[in-house]
Design a protein around this motif. Sequence first.
Motif, PDB file in Angstrom:
ATOM      1  N   HIS A  32       0.808  -1.233   0.000  1.00 15.38           N
ATOM      2  CA  HIS A  32       0.000   0.000   0.000  1.00 15.38           C
ATOM      3  C   HIS A  32       0.835   1.273   0.000  1.00 15.38           C
ATOM      4  O   HIS A  32       0.339   2.344   0.359  1.00 15.38           O
ATOM      5  CB  HIS A  32      -0.970  -0.002   1.186  1.00 15.38           C
ATOM      6  N   SER A  33       2.092   1.180  -0.403  1.00 16.46           N
ATOM      7  CA  SER A  33       2.938   2.374  -0.471  1.00 16.46           C
ATOM      8  C   SER A  33       2.604   3.233  -1.685  1.00 16.46           C
ATOM      9  O   SER A  33       2.829   4.443  -1.671  1.00 16.46           O
ATOM     10  CB  SER A  33       4.413   1.974  -0.507  1.00 16.46           C
ATOM     11  N   THR A  34       2.078   2.631  -2.745  1.00 19.46           N
ATOM     12  CA  THR A  34       1.694   3.369  -3.945  1.00 19.46           C
ATOM     13  C   THR A  34       0.314   2.915  -4.424  1.00 19.46           C
ATOM     14  O   THR A  34      -0.151   1.825  -4.067  1.00 19.46           O
ATOM     15  CB  THR A  34       2.701   3.163  -5.096  1.00 19.46           C
ATOM     16  N   CYS A  35      -0.304   3.764  -5.224  1.00 20.75           N
ATOM     17  CA  CYS A  35      -1.594   3.419  -5.848  1.00 20.75           C
ATOM     18  C   CYS A  35      -1.552   3.863  -7.302  1.00 20.75           C
ATOM     19  O   CYS A  35      -1.055   4.957  -7.614  1.00 20.75           O
ATOM     20  CB  CYS A  35      -2.738   4.112  -5.113  1.00 20.75           C
ATOM     21  N   THR A  36      -2.067   3.023  -8.176  1.00 21.45           N
ATOM     22  CA  THR A  36      -2.082   3.314  -9.609  1.00 21.45           C
ATOM     23  C   THR A  36      -3.520   3.475 -10.087  1.00 21.45           C
ATOM     24  O   THR A  36      -4.358   2.596  -9.858  1.00 21.45           O
ATOM     25  CB  THR A  36      -1.400   2.193 -10.410  1.00 21.45           C
ATOM     26  N   ALA A  37      -3.776   4.627 -10.730  1.00 20.51           N
ATOM     27  CA  ALA A  37      -5.089   4.893 -11.326  1.00 20.51           C
ATOM     28  C   ALA A  37      -4.987   4.701 -12.840  1.00 20.51           C
ATOM     29  O   ALA A  37      -3.958   5.013 -13.447  1.00 20.51           O
ATOM     30  CB  ALA A  37      -5.545   6.312 -11.005  1.00 20.51           C
ATOM     31  N   LYS A  38      -6.069   4.192 -13.424  1.00 20.64           N
ATOM     32  CA  LYS A  38      -6.036   3.921 -14.865  1.00 20.64           C
ATOM     33  C   LYS A  38      -7.428   4.069 -15.456  1.00 20.64           C
ATOM     34  O   LYS A  38      -8.418   3.669 -14.846  1.00 20.64           O
ATOM     35  CB  LYS A  38      -5.510   2.510 -15.117  1.00 20.64           C
ATOM     36  N   GLU A  84      -4.944   5.424 -23.206  1.00 18.18           N
ATOM     37  CA  GLU A  84      -5.208   5.221 -21.793  1.00 18.18           C
ATOM     38  C   GLU A  84      -4.485   6.278 -20.969  1.00 18.18           C
ATOM     39  O   GLU A  84      -3.467   6.832 -21.399  1.00 18.18           O
ATOM     40  CB  GLU A  84      -4.783   3.821 -21.334  1.00 18.18           C
ATOM     41  N   ASP A  85      -5.066   6.563 -19.824  1.00 19.19           N
ATOM     42  CA  ASP A  85      -4.448   7.448 -18.835  1.00 19.19           C
ATOM     43  C   ASP A  85      -4.020   6.591 -17.652  1.00 19.19           C
ATOM     44  O   ASP A  85      -4.828   5.838 -17.107  1.00 19.19           O
ATOM     45  CB  ASP A  85      -5.461   8.496 -18.336  1.00 19.19           C
ATOM     46  N   THR A  86      -2.776   6.723 -17.238  1.00 20.34           N
ATOM     47  CA  THR A  86      -2.283   5.979 -16.076  1.00 20.34           C
ATOM     48  C   THR A  86      -1.445   6.913 -15.209  1.00 20.34           C
ATOM     49  O   THR A  86      -0.655   7.702 -15.729  1.00 20.34           O
ATOM     50  CB  THR A  86      -1.422   4.779 -16.505  1.00 20.34           C
ATOM     51  N   GLU A  87      -1.651   6.825 -13.899  1.00 21.97           N
ATOM     52  CA  GLU A  87      -0.863   7.637 -12.970  1.00 21.97           C
ATOM     53  C   GLU A  87      -0.626   6.836 -11.687  1.00 21.97           C
ATOM     54  O   GLU A  87      -1.570   6.289 -11.111  1.00 21.97           O
ATOM     55  CB  GLU A  87      -1.574   8.948 -12.642  1.00 21.97           C
ATOM     56  N   THR A  88       0.627   6.772 -11.272  1.00 21.34           N
ATOM     57  CA  THR A  88       1.000   6.096 -10.023  1.00 21.34           C
ATOM     58  C   THR A  88       1.543   7.139  -9.051  1.00 21.34           C
ATOM     59  O   THR A  88       2.433   7.924  -9.411  1.00 21.34           O
ATOM     60  CB  THR A  88       2.058   5.018 -10.269  1.00 21.34           C
ATOM     61  N   VAL A  89       1.011   7.142  -7.837  1.00 23.10           N
ATOM     62  CA  VAL A  89       1.460   8.122  -6.841  1.00 23.10           C
ATOM     63  C   VAL A  89       1.870   7.419  -5.552  1.00 23.10           C
ATOM     64  O   VAL A  89       1.421   6.313  -5.258  1.00 23.10           O
ATOM     65  CB  VAL A  89       0.352   9.154  -6.528  1.00 23.10           C
ATOM     66  N   GLN A  90       2.727   8.089  -4.800  1.00 19.23           N
ATOM     67  CA  GLN A  90       3.152   7.613  -3.486  1.00 19.23           C
ATOM     68  C   GLN A  90       2.066   7.975  -2.469  1.00 19.23           C
ATOM     69  O   GLN A  90       1.552   9.083  -2.456  1.00 19.23           O
ATOM     70  CB  GLN A  90       4.471   8.267  -3.089  1.00 19.23           C
ATOM     71  N   ALA A  91       1.713   7.029  -1.640  1.00 17.09           N
ATOM     72  CA  ALA A  91       0.666   7.261  -0.650  1.00 17.09           C
ATOM     73  C   ALA A  91       1.246   7.906   0.602  1.00 17.09           C
ATOM     74  O   ALA A  91       2.372   7.611   1.008  1.00 17.09           O
ATOM     75  CB  ALA A  91      -0.021   5.951  -0.276  1.00 17.09           C
ATOM     76  N   SER A  92       0.468   8.802   1.208  1.00 17.29           N
ATOM     77  CA  SER A  92       0.822   9.321   2.527  1.00 17.29           C
ATOM     78  C   SER A  92       0.217   8.391   3.576  1.00 17.29           C
ATOM     79  O   SER A  92      -0.761   7.688   3.308  1.00 17.29           O
ATOM     80  CB  SER A  92       0.295  10.741   2.711  1.00 17.29           C
ATOM     81  N   THR A 131      -3.296   7.212   1.996  1.00 21.77           N
ATOM     82  CA  THR A 131      -4.068   8.122   1.151  1.00 21.77           C
ATOM     83  C   THR A 131      -3.287   8.427  -0.119  1.00 21.77           C
ATOM     84  O   THR A 131      -2.114   8.806  -0.053  1.00 21.77           O
ATOM     85  CB  THR A 131      -4.379   9.434   1.884  1.00 21.77           C
ATOM     86  N   ALA A 132      -3.957   8.256  -1.266  1.00 21.30           N
ATOM     87  CA  ALA A 132      -3.336   8.523  -2.567  1.00 21.30           C
ATOM     88  C   ALA A 132      -4.089   9.662  -3.245  1.00 21.30           C
ATOM     89  O   ALA A 132      -5.297   9.556  -3.478  1.00 21.30           O
ATOM     90  CB  ALA A 132      -3.360   7.269  -3.441  1.00 21.30           C
ATOM     91  N   GLU A 133      -3.371  10.754  -3.555  1.00 23.20           N
ATOM     92  CA  GLU A 133      -3.963  11.903  -4.249  1.00 23.20           C
ATOM     93  C   GLU A 133      -3.279  12.050  -5.605  1.00 23.20           C
ATOM     94  O   GLU A 133      -2.055  12.090  -5.686  1.00 23.20           O
ATOM     95  CB  GLU A 133      -3.795  13.181  -3.431  1.00 23.20           C
ATOM     96  N   PHE A 134      -4.097  12.162  -6.665  1.00 19.06           N
ATOM     97  CA  PHE A 134      -3.587  12.180  -8.031  1.00 19.06           C
ATOM     98  C   PHE A 134      -3.593  13.595  -8.608  1.00 19.06           C
ATOM     99  O   PHE A 134      -4.422  14.425  -8.237  1.00 19.06           O
ATOM    100  CB  PHE A 134      -4.433  11.256  -8.919  1.00 19.06           C
ATOM    101  N   GLU A 135      -2.667  13.853  -9.539  1.00 23.82           N
ATOM    102  CA  GLU A 135      -2.629  15.142 -10.224  1.00 23.82           C
ATOM    103  C   GLU A 135      -3.737  15.229 -11.271  1.00 23.82           C
ATOM    104  O   GLU A 135      -4.318  16.285 -11.476  1.00 23.82           O
ATOM    105  CB  GLU A 135      -1.260  15.344 -10.879  1.00 23.82           C
TER     106      GLU A 135
END
Length: 198
Positions: free
Chosen positions: A58-64, A75-83, A100-104
């Motif tokens: 759960h250190s990162t989350c990927t949105a797609k 496709e749109d893909t974004e991986t962010v580091q979770a707080s 918590t994962a917040e995407f740009e």
Amino acid sequence: ETVKAEITTNASSCFAEGTRTYTAAFDNEDFDTQIHTETLGVVGHSWSVASYEWADNHSTCTAKRECEAEGCTAEDTETVQASVATTDETCTEDGTKVYTAEFENEYFEIQTYTETLTAPGHDWSEVTYTWAEGYGACTAKRECLRVGCSEEETEVKSSTSVTVEPTEDENGSITYTVDFDNAAFVTQTEVEILYTDP
């Protein structure tokens, strides 16, 4: 001469503009064929509902999200580091670790994952037993050894006694017994010798 135009359409795609062409061909050869072309704007992507996938720790989350239009592979893909926000567990209450994962990308929603930190329970010390003077009562006590926990269990119970009188040949005794209500405390006995008169 008035004629009906033939219409030819080249459909728009997610990326490219399309066209609609009107062609008027006259029977009278003195009239030139007339062509009029209109531009059809880009359709834009037909996006799927976004999916979200957490890493195993759960250190990162990927949105797609993917375009569902026929023939489009965008496709749109974004991986962010979770707080991480942690509420520590106590001996008796569970704690939590919230990722918590917040995407740009504004189309991707904030994602949270909550991990439960299970309360471990008390780490009790060995029980100590203290007799009152004269053996009329006994106190049992144990304390939690975990850092930050001040929990303790104490029970004071009066004793019962059984007396065996001394004889000319044998000493007698008084046996004091205490039975505790707390199952963690074991029955205690103490024996006082009653000596035979010399």
